[in-house]
Each structure stands twice: as structure tokens, then as C-alpha cells.
Write a protein that holds these residues in place. Structure first.
Motif, mmCIF file in Angstrom:
data_model
loop_
_atom_site.group_PDB
_atom_site.id
_atom_site.type_symbol
_atom_site.label_atom_id
_atom_site.label_comp_id
_atom_site.label_asym_id
_atom_site.label_seq_id
_atom_site.Cartn_x
_atom_site.Cartn_y
_atom_site.Cartn_z
ATOM 1 N N THR A 32 -5.976 -13.649 -0.091
ATOM 2 C CA THR A 32 -5.925 -12.387 0.643
ATOM 3 C C THR A 32 -4.718 -12.338 1.561
ATOM 4 O O THR A 32 -4.066 -11.295 1.703
ATOM 5 N N TRP A 38 -8.267 4.806 6.343
ATOM 6 C CA TRP A 38 -8.141 3.660 5.433
ATOM 7 C C TRP A 38 -7.461 4.071 4.136
ATOM 8 O O TRP A 38 -7.574 5.208 3.690
ATOM 9 N N THR A 88 -7.102 2.367 0.065
ATOM 10 C CA THR A 88 -7.586 1.333 -0.841
ATOM 11 C C THR A 88 -6.641 1.225 -2.028
ATOM 12 O O THR A 88 -6.181 2.234 -2.553
ATOM 13 N N ASP A 92 -4.553 -6.950 8.661
ATOM 14 C CA ASP A 92 -5.964 -6.656 8.439
ATOM 15 C C ASP A 92 -6.172 -6.084 7.039
ATOM 16 O O ASP A 92 -5.852 -4.919 6.787
ATOM 17 N N VAL A 93 -6.663 -6.903 6.113
ATOM 18 C CA VAL A 93 -6.962 -6.463 4.753
ATOM 19 C C VAL A 93 -8.397 -6.866 4.433
ATOM 20 O O VAL A 93 -8.774 -8.023 4.608
ATOM 21 N N LYS A 94 -9.174 -5.902 3.978
ATOM 22 C CA LYS A 94 -10.517 -6.209 3.474
ATOM 23 C C LYS A 94 -10.421 -6.292 1.966
ATOM 24 O O LYS A 94 -9.817 -5.446 1.323
ATOM 25 N N ARG A 95 -11.030 -7.329 1.419
ATOM 26 C CA ARG A 95 -10.926 -7.586 -0.012
ATOM 27 C C ARG A 95 -12.306 -7.579 -0.647
ATOM 28 O O ARG A 95 -13.263 -8.134 -0.099
ATOM 29 N N LEU A 133 -8.465 -3.846 -2.484
ATOM 30 C CA LEU A 133 -7.929 -4.173 -1.167
ATOM 31 C C LEU A 133 -7.983 -2.904 -0.321
ATOM 32 O O LEU A 133 -7.511 -1.849 -0.758
ATOM 33 N N SER A 134 -8.561 -2.993 0.852
ATOM 34 C CA SER A 134 -8.604 -1.861 1.770
ATOM 35 C C SER A 134 -7.936 -2.259 3.070
ATOM 36 O O SER A 134 -8.134 -3.364 3.563
ATOM 37 N N LEU A 135 -7.146 -1.341 3.610
ATOM 38 C CA LEU A 135 -6.452 -1.628 4.855
ATOM 39 C C LEU A 135 -6.374 -0.367 5.705
ATOM 40 O O LEU A 135 -6.393 0.746 5.186
ATOM 41 N N LEU A 161 2.080 -6.666 1.840
ATOM 42 C CA LEU A 161 1.933 -5.303 2.361
ATOM 43 C C LEU A 161 2.445 -5.164 3.789
ATOM 44 O O LEU A 161 2.530 -4.057 4.315
ATOM 45 N N ALA A 171 -1.820 -9.488 2.044
ATOM 46 C CA ALA A 171 -1.531 -8.923 3.367
ATOM 47 C C ALA A 171 -0.057 -9.079 3.712
ATOM 48 O O ALA A 171 0.579 -8.133 4.197
#
Length: 96
Positions: free
Chosen positions: A39, A19, A21, A50-53, A64-66, A46, A43
Motif C-alpha cells: 500500500t 474521496w 477511488t 492516506d490510502v485505504k486499500r 484504492l481510496s484516498l 500517488l 501511496a
């Protein structure tokens, strides 16, 4: 028009071998416009799906984590710390 890099400080960091961040540090005046960016816009900027926010309003930070496209340190890894991702996001138009 302002870019994200004009109104916030961005930092990419290694979040393990799988991952990356990106932290977007805002001040009290710029957090609301940055937090209002969907979000999906991050994404798309980038080039990922799949982006976790994580919104942290008390700290005026959006994280933002990907997933990494390659495992960190592998022969195919060209960006050990995701620094290029912060630069891509810095150019995102936030209006104003």
C-alpha cells in the motif's frame, strides 16, 4: 519490465465530494503480482500518505481510496473524477 497499465485495467471514479477511488482490474494471472504491491508503494506513487486499500481476490480487483486534495467541484478542483490518478498509477513498475 511491465507497468501496471500494461497488465491491468485502471479506472478512477468519484467516491463522493471528499474521496476518489481507483479500481485496478486484473485477470487470474496478474492479480497476485498486483496484490503483492505494498500500500505504501501505491501511496508514494500517488504522492499521498492516506490510502485505504481493499483487496477483492474473488473479483481480481484491488481498490484504492484516498481523500481528495480539494472538495469536488470547488474552484480549486482540477480533476473531478480522479482520472489523472489512474494515469499516474498506470506507469508504476511491477517488474516481470
Amino acid at each position: 519490465m511491465s507497468s501496471l497499465g500494461d497488465i491491468a485495467r485502471l479506472r478512477s471514479k468519484n467516491a463522493g465530494p471528499f474521496w476518489i477511488t481507483v479500481d485496478i482490474f486484473c485477470d487470474a494471472d496478474t492479480y497476485a503480482p498486483v496484490a503483492s504491491i505494498e500500500t505504501e508503494v501505491f501511496a508514494a506513487c500517488l504522492g499521498v500518505r492516506d490510502v485505504k486499500r481493499f483487496d477483492l481476490p474473488d473479483l481480481s480487483v484491488v481498490k484504492l481510496s484516498l481523500p481528495r486534495p480539494q472538495v469536488q467541484g470547488s474552484a480549486a478542483d482540477r480533476d473531478m473524477h480522479g482520472a489523472a490518478l489512474a494515469q499516474v498509477l498506470a506507469g508504476l513498475d511491477v517488474g516481470g
